[in-house]
Design a protein around this motif. Structure first.
Motif, short mmCIF file in Angstrom:
data_model
loop_
_atom_site.label_atom_id
_atom_site.label_comp_id
_atom_site.label_asym_id
_atom_site.label_seq_id
_atom_site.Cartn_x
_atom_site.Cartn_y
_atom_site.Cartn_z
N SER A 31 61.11 22.76 -52.01
CA SER A 31 60.23 23.73 -52.65
C SER A 31 60.89 24.38 -53.88
O SER A 31 60.27 25.22 -54.53
N TRP A 32 62.12 24.02 -54.21
CA TRP A 32 62.83 24.64 -55.32
C TRP A 32 62.60 23.89 -56.62
O TRP A 32 62.54 22.66 -56.65
N THR A 33 62.52 24.62 -57.70
CA THR A 33 62.64 24.02 -59.02
C THR A 33 64.13 23.83 -59.31
O THR A 33 64.93 24.73 -59.06
N MET A 34 64.49 22.65 -59.81
CA MET A 34 65.90 22.35 -60.06
C MET A 34 66.13 22.08 -61.54
O MET A 34 65.35 21.38 -62.18
N GLY A 35 67.20 22.64 -62.06
CA GLY A 35 67.49 22.48 -63.47
C GLY A 35 68.92 22.01 -63.72
O GLY A 35 69.79 22.14 -62.86
N TRP A 36 69.11 21.47 -64.92
CA TRP A 36 70.44 21.15 -65.43
C TRP A 36 70.67 21.97 -66.69
O TRP A 36 69.79 22.02 -67.57
N PHE A 37 71.83 22.56 -66.79
CA PHE A 37 72.24 23.31 -67.96
C PHE A 37 73.62 22.80 -68.37
O PHE A 37 74.30 22.11 -67.60
N ARG A 38 74.04 23.14 -69.58
CA ARG A 38 75.37 22.75 -70.02
C ARG A 38 75.98 23.85 -70.88
O ARG A 38 75.27 24.65 -71.48
N GLN A 39 77.30 23.85 -70.90
CA GLN A 39 78.01 24.86 -71.68
C GLN A 39 79.21 24.21 -72.35
O GLN A 39 80.11 23.71 -71.67
N ALA A 40 79.20 24.24 -73.67
CA ALA A 40 80.32 23.74 -74.46
C ALA A 40 81.27 24.89 -74.75
O ALA A 40 80.86 26.06 -74.72
N PRO A 41 82.53 24.59 -75.04
CA PRO A 41 83.50 25.66 -75.31
C PRO A 41 83.04 26.58 -76.43
O PRO A 41 82.62 26.12 -77.49
N LYS A 43 80.43 28.34 -76.58
CA LYS A 43 78.97 28.43 -76.74
C LYS A 43 78.32 28.98 -75.48
O LYS A 43 78.90 28.98 -74.40
N GLU A 44 77.08 29.43 -75.66
CA GLU A 44 76.29 29.92 -74.53
C GLU A 44 75.87 28.74 -73.64
O GLU A 44 75.74 27.60 -74.11
N ARG A 45 75.62 29.05 -72.38
CA ARG A 45 75.07 28.04 -71.48
C ARG A 45 73.64 27.76 -71.92
O ARG A 45 72.85 28.69 -72.10
N GLU A 46 73.30 26.48 -72.06
CA GLU A 46 71.99 26.13 -72.58
C GLU A 46 71.24 25.20 -71.64
O GLU A 46 71.83 24.41 -70.89
N PHE A 47 69.94 25.29 -71.73
CA PHE A 47 69.04 24.47 -70.93
C PHE A 47 69.12 23.02 -71.35
O PHE A 47 69.20 22.71 -72.54
N VAL A 48 69.06 22.12 -70.37
CA VAL A 48 69.05 20.68 -70.63
C VAL A 48 67.76 20.06 -70.11
O VAL A 48 67.03 19.41 -70.85
N ALA A 49 67.48 20.25 -68.81
CA ALA A 49 66.31 19.63 -68.20
C ALA A 49 65.95 20.36 -66.92
O ALA A 49 66.79 21.02 -66.31
N VAL A 50 64.69 20.23 -66.51
CA VAL A 50 64.22 20.87 -65.29
C VAL A 50 63.16 19.99 -64.65
O VAL A 50 62.43 19.26 -65.35
N ILE A 51 63.08 20.06 -63.33
CA ILE A 51 62.07 19.31 -62.59
C ILE A 51 61.48 20.23 -61.54
O ILE A 51 62.20 20.97 -60.85
N SER A 52 60.17 20.20 -61.41
CA SER A 52 59.52 21.05 -60.42
C SER A 52 59.71 20.49 -59.02
O SER A 52 60.16 19.37 -58.84
N GLY A 104 56.94 27.02 -60.88
CA GLY A 104 56.94 26.27 -62.12
C GLY A 104 58.32 26.10 -62.71
O GLY A 104 59.32 26.60 -62.23
N THR A 105 58.34 25.32 -63.79
CA THR A 105 59.60 25.06 -64.47
C THR A 105 59.96 26.23 -65.38
O THR A 105 59.11 27.02 -65.77
N SER A 106 61.24 26.30 -65.71
CA SER A 106 61.72 27.37 -66.58
C SER A 106 62.93 26.89 -67.36
O SER A 106 63.78 26.17 -66.81
N ARG A 107 63.02 27.31 -68.62
CA ARG A 107 64.18 27.00 -69.45
C ARG A 107 65.20 28.14 -69.45
O ARG A 107 66.26 28.01 -70.05
N SER A 108 64.85 29.24 -68.82
CA SER A 108 65.72 30.41 -68.85
C SER A 108 66.74 30.37 -67.72
O SER A 108 66.37 30.28 -66.55
N LYS A 109 68.01 30.49 -68.07
CA LYS A 109 69.06 30.49 -67.05
C LYS A 109 68.93 31.69 -66.13
O LYS A 109 69.42 31.65 -64.99
#
Length: 125
Positions: A31-41, A43-52, A104-109
């Motif tokens: 029942s969880w929405t799952m996301g992938w984020f990434r963080q480069a040295p 830089k802020e952690r940024e959205f990559v992808a999400v799946i409902s 639903g999906t979300s791009r916000s960390k």
């Protein structure tokens, strides 16, 4: 208790592929929405992808659209990120995240309550 453990990172050359995996604990994973984020040295952690939860909806950052694919296997409590045509700018620590409240999906960390420890992806030119 929710635990997320990423794996599959490594050092590759530009143009190569990698598949990241995220193993999740929790009886209501499906029942969880799952996301992938990434963080480069530096830089802020940024959205990559999400799946409902139902796999009916996916969303991608413009920078990875057409190259990365997110998927999940609810029977195994797993989420995957297939990364093709990798570029040096994809170098970062990649994090799996779970959104256990809301819909639903979300791009916000800030919408994700649980995070894995991260896995390093390094792409050389």
């Amino acid at each position: 208790q929710v635990q997320l453990v990423e794996s599959g990172g490594g050092l590759v050359q530009a143009g190569d592929s990698l598949r990241l995996s995220c193993a999740a604990s929790g009886r209501t994973f499906s029942s969880w929405t799952m996301g992938w984020f990434r963080q480069a040295p530096g830089k802020e952690r940024e959205f990559v992808a999400v799946i409902s939860w139902s796999e009916g909806s996916t969303d991608y950052a413009d920078s990875v659209k057409g190259r990365f694919t997110i998927s999940r296997d609810n029977a195994k409590n797993m989420v995957y990120l297939q990364m093709n045509s990798l570029k040096p700018e994809d170098t970062a620590v990649y994090y799996c995240a779970a959104r256990t409240a809301g819909w639903g999906t979300s791009r916000s960390k800030y919408d994700y309550a649980y995070w894995g420890q991260g896995t390093q992806v390094t792409v050389s030119s």
